[in-house]
Design a protein around this motif. Structure first.
Motif, PDB file in Angstrom:
ATOM      1  N   LYS A  83      24.508  39.908  46.108  1.00 21.46           N
ATOM      2  CA  LYS A  83      25.088  38.765  46.132  1.00 21.46           C
ATOM      3  C   LYS A  83      24.815  37.952  44.853  1.00 21.46           C
ATOM      4  N   VAL A  84      25.779  38.139  43.732  1.00 21.50           N
ATOM      5  CA  VAL A  84      25.442  37.443  42.327  1.00 21.50           C
ATOM      6  C   VAL A  84      26.164  36.200  42.346  1.00 21.50           C
ATOM      7  N   ARG A  85      25.438  35.189  41.802  1.00 21.69           N
ATOM      8  CA  ARG A  85      26.181  33.781  41.446  1.00 21.69           C
ATOM      9  C   ARG A  85      25.643  33.499  40.186  1.00 21.69           C
ATOM     10  N   GLU A  86      26.489  33.312  39.309  1.00 21.65           N
ATOM     11  CA  GLU A  86      26.090  33.085  37.787  1.00 21.65           C
ATOM     12  C   GLU A  86      24.993  34.003  37.233  1.00 21.65           C
ATOM     13  N   TYR A  87      23.798  33.293  37.038  1.00 18.67           N
ATOM     14  CA  TYR A  87      22.895  34.436  36.459  1.00 18.67           C
ATOM     15  C   TYR A  87      21.810  34.509  37.476  1.00 18.67           C
ATOM     16  N   ILE A  88      22.227  34.544  38.974  1.00 21.79           N
ATOM     17  CA  ILE A  88      20.951  34.820  39.762  1.00 21.79           C
ATOM     18  C   ILE A  88      21.704  35.514  40.852  1.00 21.79           C
ATOM     19  N   CYS A  89      20.775  36.531  41.448  1.00 27.62           N
ATOM     20  CA  CYS A  89      21.259  37.332  42.690  1.00 27.62           C
ATOM     21  C   CYS A  89      20.634  36.533  44.053  1.00 27.62           C
ATOM     22  N   THR A  90      21.267  36.250  44.979  1.00 28.20           N
ATOM     23  CA  THR A  90      20.696  35.413  45.879  1.00 28.20           C
ATOM     24  C   THR A  90      20.059  36.556  47.041  1.00 28.20           C
ATOM     25  N   THR A  91      20.195  37.650  46.925  1.00 34.02           N
ATOM     26  CA  THR A  91      19.824  38.723  47.773  1.00 34.02           C
ATOM     27  C   THR A  91      18.766  39.291  47.004  1.00 34.02           C
ATOM     28  N   ALA A  92      17.996  40.176  47.778  1.00 38.18           N
ATOM     29  CA  ALA A  92      16.928  41.059  47.198  1.00 38.18           C
ATOM     30  C   ALA A  92      16.672  42.248  48.161  1.00 38.18           C
ATOM     31  N   HIS A  93      16.710  43.678  47.696  1.00 38.01           N
ATOM     32  CA  HIS A  93      16.306  44.588  48.597  1.00 38.01           C
ATOM     33  C   HIS A  93      14.740  45.037  48.740  1.00 38.01           C
ATOM     34  N   PRO A  94      14.261  45.069  49.744  1.00 36.39           N
ATOM     35  CA  PRO A  94      12.835  45.297  49.911  1.00 36.39           C
ATOM     36  C   PRO A  94      12.469  46.800  49.409  1.00 36.39           C
ATOM     37  N   ALA A  95      13.304  47.753  49.730  1.00 41.05           N
ATOM     38  CA  ALA A  95      13.018  49.240  49.087  1.00 41.05           C
ATOM     39  C   ALA A  95      13.143  49.262  47.710  1.00 41.05           C
ATOM     40  N   GLY A  96      14.251  48.561  47.397  1.00 39.88           N
ATOM     41  CA  GLY A  96      14.478  48.549  45.817  1.00 39.88           C
ATOM     42  C   GLY A  96      13.390  47.933  44.869  1.00 39.88           C
ATOM     43  N   CYS A  97      12.902  46.992  45.446  1.00 35.89           N
ATOM     44  CA  CYS A  97      11.763  46.252  44.897  1.00 35.89           C
ATOM     45  C   CYS A  97      10.458  46.899  44.720  1.00 35.89           C
ATOM     46  N   GLY A  98      10.345  47.722  46.035  1.00 36.42           N
ATOM     47  CA  GLY A  98       9.178  48.621  46.110  1.00 36.42           C
ATOM     48  C   GLY A  98       9.369  49.856  44.980  1.00 36.42           C
ATOM     49  N   GLU A  99      10.568  50.158  44.773  1.00 36.92           N
ATOM     50  CA  GLU A  99      10.803  51.292  43.713  1.00 36.92           C
ATOM     51  C   GLU A  99      10.513  50.676  42.483  1.00 36.92           C
ATOM     52  N   SER A 100      10.993  49.380  42.212  1.00 34.62           N
ATOM     53  CA  SER A 100      10.816  48.920  40.868  1.00 34.62           C
ATOM     54  C   SER A 100       9.302  48.807  40.407  1.00 34.62           C
ATOM     55  N   VAL A 101       8.603  48.360  41.709  1.00 29.80           N
ATOM     56  CA  VAL A 101       6.940  48.353  41.401  1.00 29.80           C
ATOM     57  C   VAL A 101       6.474  49.827  41.182  1.00 29.80           C
ATOM     58  N   ARG A 102       6.934  50.564  41.997  1.00 24.83           N
ATOM     59  CA  ARG A 102       6.629  51.950  41.515  1.00 24.83           C
ATOM     60  C   ARG A 102       6.650  52.645  40.287  1.00 24.83           C
ATOM     61  N   ARG A 103       8.049  52.273  39.768  1.00 24.14           N
ATOM     62  CA  ARG A 103       8.407  52.898  38.428  1.00 24.14           C
ATOM     63  C   ARG A 103       7.533  52.406  37.497  1.00 24.14           C
ATOM     64  N   GLN A 104       7.082  50.965  37.790  1.00 21.92           N
ATOM     65  CA  GLN A 104       6.288  50.235  36.708  1.00 21.92           C
ATOM     66  C   GLN A 104       4.843  50.696  36.604  1.00 21.92           C
ATOM     67  N   ALA A 105       4.330  50.969  37.915  1.00 19.89           N
ATOM     68  CA  ALA A 105       3.062  51.392  37.707  1.00 19.89           C
ATOM     69  C   ALA A 105       3.031  52.891  37.139  1.00 19.89           C
ATOM     70  N   GLU A 106       4.089  53.705  37.191  1.00 18.91           N
ATOM     71  CA  GLU A 106       4.298  54.961  36.663  1.00 18.91           C
ATOM     72  C   GLU A 106       4.239  54.881  35.100  1.00 18.91           C
ATOM     73  N   ALA A 107       5.265  53.807  34.726  1.00 19.47           N
ATOM     74  CA  ALA A 107       5.274  53.658  33.111  1.00 19.47           C
ATOM     75  C   ALA A 107       3.771  53.134  32.771  1.00 19.47           C
ATOM     76  N   ALA A 108       3.220  52.188  33.196  1.00 20.47           N
ATOM     77  CA  ALA A 108       1.776  51.845  33.010  1.00 20.47           C
ATOM     78  C   ALA A 108       0.802  52.841  32.902  1.00 20.47           C
ATOM     79  N   ALA A 109       0.924  53.964  33.806  1.00 23.14           N
ATOM     80  CA  ALA A 109       0.011  55.036  33.988  1.00 23.14           C
ATOM     81  C   ALA A 109       0.119  55.894  32.612  1.00 23.14           C
ATOM     82  N   ALA A 110       1.289  55.956  31.991  1.00 24.72           N
ATOM     83  CA  ALA A 110       1.321  56.742  30.768  1.00 24.72           C
ATOM     84  C   ALA A 110       0.443  55.983  29.728  1.00 24.72           C
TER      85      ALA A 110
END
Ligand code: NAD
Length: 397
Positions: free
Chosen positions: A6-33
């Motif tokens: 749910k996007v309002r101007e420059y913020i999204c008022t909802t967040a997805h737990p599995a998607g945030c988990g995926e974001s953290v996982r992908r960042q860890a993968e990028a760091a490992a490189a």
């Protein structure tokens, strides 16, 4: 429940737990490189849950194998309301650290307050003995200082009004925006919130309590950017705050011999904090396009794991800082070839040719990813429980 953005101007008022988990996982993968380096082992990250602070915590875990204590200001889910992205990111991060057998605890509350500083000191003393690195990565709209005075930050120019091209992200049009100059009070407020006073306050408190290890390192994040954005950024209210932050690095180095305080000047990137700055999104979307074309684009995690592994703790070497204690992670962004292309694109861009000059899609991709949306390997039609605990959490009240 099914969670949608749910996007309002420059913020999204909802967040997805599995998607945030995926974001953290992908960042860890990028760091490992970027590989592992030896460096600090007990790291305090102030502002640990999103953007550059989250990337710092992930890089600390993956690249340094360090224990982290994180401070954040996030909201859990309640009723039909999802938690904030930073909450879900932190839950996912702690789980990842736990799986790797590395300490990670988090404190949720106002980092500007005395109370949170005391709680942090107590936890460092009890669990870690001392911190050997402090990352300061707060971005906040306001601060109540220790005398009970509340200051607000604002994103305005100083001196003369500034009129510039801007990208209206909602309509996808290039418009003209005029930013009025801030009053003295507004400049002072922004410096109080986003300057270095609280960074110094943290270091003083940790030192006084004896929980900062000898030879500890502290780094705060800054942005300077090109002349093009000076009227709104570096010569604006936020720039005044950043210049104050820079002077605090010098102050800390003088006050505490043995401590090494650095300013890492990072690349301009879409984060919850930067999405709110006027005019800057047009610059970012042009910059993204140019840097992606030449293969030099980095996100928060690429920036920070490069900072930690190549600049702050390079194998067998000393930190690569300039004479002012600045580490220039904006080196690729500020290359003259890149900035020349930015200026050309800036002059030429209009509503009819946006696609030719701007990576608007890339901007939105980063934006949605920040809240855990639009990952191709996450099933957004699945029923998810928004109520996700952060295992170690200590709250302000
Ligand atoms: P962000 O909004 O993604 O992160 C801010 C963090 O601060 C979050 O973890 C949030 O929970 C925490 N926070 C906010 N208020 C708090 C409070 N009162 N108490 C405790 N925690 C609080 O922002 P970001 O863009 O990652 O910015 C972090 C730093 O990096 C800032 O100093 C910013 O100026 C700097 N920086 C940003 C950019 C950019 O383009 N985004 C570029 C260079 C430097």
């Amino acid at each position: 429940m099914i969670i949608e953005p749910k996007v309002r101007e420059y913020i999204c008022t909802t967040a997805h737990p599995a998607g945030c988990g995926e974001s953290v996982r992908r960042q860890a993968e990028a760091a490992a490189a970027m590989g592992e380096v030896s460096g600090p082992k007990n790291i305090l990250v102030i502002g640990c849950s999103t953007g550059y602070g989250l990337a710092s915590r992930i890089s600390a875990l993956v690249n340094l194998k360090a224990a982290t204590l994180g401070i954040m200001f996030e909201r859990p889910a309640s009723g039909k309301r999802t938690a904030t992205a930073g909450w879900y990111n932190t839950a996912a991060f702690e789980k990842m650290a736990q799986d790797r057998g590395i300490y990670a605890k988090s404190i949720n509350g106002d980092a500007f307050s005395r109370e949170i500083k005391e709680k942090t000191i107590e936890m460092i003393r009890r669990d870690l003995g001392a911190a050997d690195m402090v990352v300061y990565s707060l971005a906040a709209p306001r601060r109540t200082d220790e005398n009970g005075v509340t200051w607000s930050s604002c994103l305005k120019t100083t001196g003369e009004p500034c009129t510039e091209k801007s990208l209206d992200l909602r309509s996808g049009q290039i418009v003209e925006k005029t930013i009025m100059p801030a009053t003295e009070e507004e400049i002072q407020g922004t410096v109080k919130v986003m300057g270095g006073e609280d960074w110094c306050g943290w270091i003083d408190a940790l030192k006084e309590a004896g929980v900062l290890a000898p030879g500890a390192v502290t780094v705060a994040y800054s942005y300077i950017g090109p002349k093009l954005t000076y009227p709104i950024y570096y010569h604006g209210t936020i720039g005044a705050a950043k210049q104050h932050l820079h002077s605090c690095a010098k102050l800390l180095n003088e006050k505490y011999p043995g401590l090494r305080a650095y300013i890492s000047v990072n690349k301009g990137l879409v984060t919850q904090a930067s999405a709110a700055i006027p005019i800057v999104p047009l610059y970012f979307s042009i910059l993204y396009r140019i840097m992606k074309e030449e293969g030099t684009h980095e996100g928060c995690i690429q920036q920070i794991s490069r900072l930690f592994t190549r600049k702050l703790f390079p194998e067998g070497g000393r930190p690569l800082a300039d004479e002012n204690g600045f580490i220039r992670m904006d080196d690729l962004e500020m290359r003259p070839e890149v900035q020349e292309k930015v200026l050309k694109a800036w002059a030429a861009v209009n509503t009819g040719n946006i696609a030719e000059y701007c990576d608007v899609e890339g901007y939105w991709e980063d934006f949605y990813h920040m809240f855990g949306f639009r990952y191709d390997n996450v099933d957004y039609s699945a029923d998810v429980n928004p109520d996700v605990p952060v295992p170690s959490l200590i709250s302000q009240d």
